[in-house]
Design a protein around this motif. Structure first.
Motif, short mmCIF file in Angstrom:
data_model
loop_
_atom_site.label_atom_id
_atom_site.label_comp_id
_atom_site.label_asym_id
_atom_site.label_seq_id
_atom_site.Cartn_x
_atom_site.Cartn_y
_atom_site.Cartn_z
N VAL A 199 0.84 -1.19 0.00
CA VAL A 199 0.00 0.00 0.00
C VAL A 199 0.88 1.25 0.00
N TYR A 246 -4.82 7.23 8.01
CA TYR A 246 -4.43 6.58 6.77
C TYR A 246 -5.68 6.12 6.00
N LEU A 249 -7.03 3.96 2.40
CA LEU A 249 -6.70 3.13 1.25
C LEU A 249 -7.98 2.69 0.57
#
Length: 181
Positions: free
Chosen positions: A119, A130, A132
């Motif tokens: 990632v 964070y 993703l």
């Protein structure tokens, strides 16, 4: 109720490492994961109601708690979107469910992503959180591939108590997040 493996690992292994690397003695000043928000934006939900209900069912299944339907805040004529229209779903995980979800994400789902090379380590927001994205929900083992009629991506945001990106990165590295080199 059993303590999740990742929470046990945080308390027994990660906290001493963070104390040493950050030079702090107080456990409460160390960064920790506060919550995980998993969301799915379904653009085609305006035309096809079945897509939204399928995505909400899949999200409920993989999160272990009922997903919340999200609505459009503003009308956008270019997207044929009206204010208040149902356009997605999300779930906020805390505590035991959060650690169980993270464990499944790190050990089972991410390795199943096609052509996975890690990632992005730069996807922090400046405050240690964070985010993703996954292209399809079928990387999770809970979702039966035969029940997937519409492939749907999802966003996963890991909210930490870290004051900056460096501490957030250190925390997630210790948890075993597979960052790209």
């Amino acid at each position: 109720m059993a303590i999740p493996t990742l929470l046990k690992q945080y308390r027994e292994e990660i906290v001493p490492v963070l104390k040493e690397k950050l030079g702090r003695a107080n456990v409460h000043s160390l960064p920790q994961i506060e919550k995980v928000v998993v969301s799915m934006g379904i653009g085609a939900a305006a035309q096809d109601r079945k897509r939204l209900s399928e995505a909400a069912d899949h999200l409920t299944l993989l999160a272990g708690q009922k997903s919340q339907i999200t609505r459009a805040r503003k009308s956008v004529a270019g997207f044929k979107l009206r204010e208040g229209q149902e356009i997605g779903c999300r779930v906020t995980l805390r505590g035991t469910r959060m650690y169980e979800f993270l464990e499944r994400l790190l050990s089972l789902a991410l390795p199943r992503v096609r052509d996975f090379r890690g990632v992005n380590p730069k996807a922090f927001d400046g405050a240690g959180n964070y985010s993703l994205g996954l292209n399809e929900q079928s990387v999770f083992l809970e979702i039966d591939p035969d029940s997937v009629h519409y492939t749907q991506g999802m966003n996963i945001t890991i909210v930490t108590s870290a004051p900056n990106n460096e501490e957030g990165l250190l925390l997630l590295q210790e948890f075993g997040m597979p960052f790209r080199k």
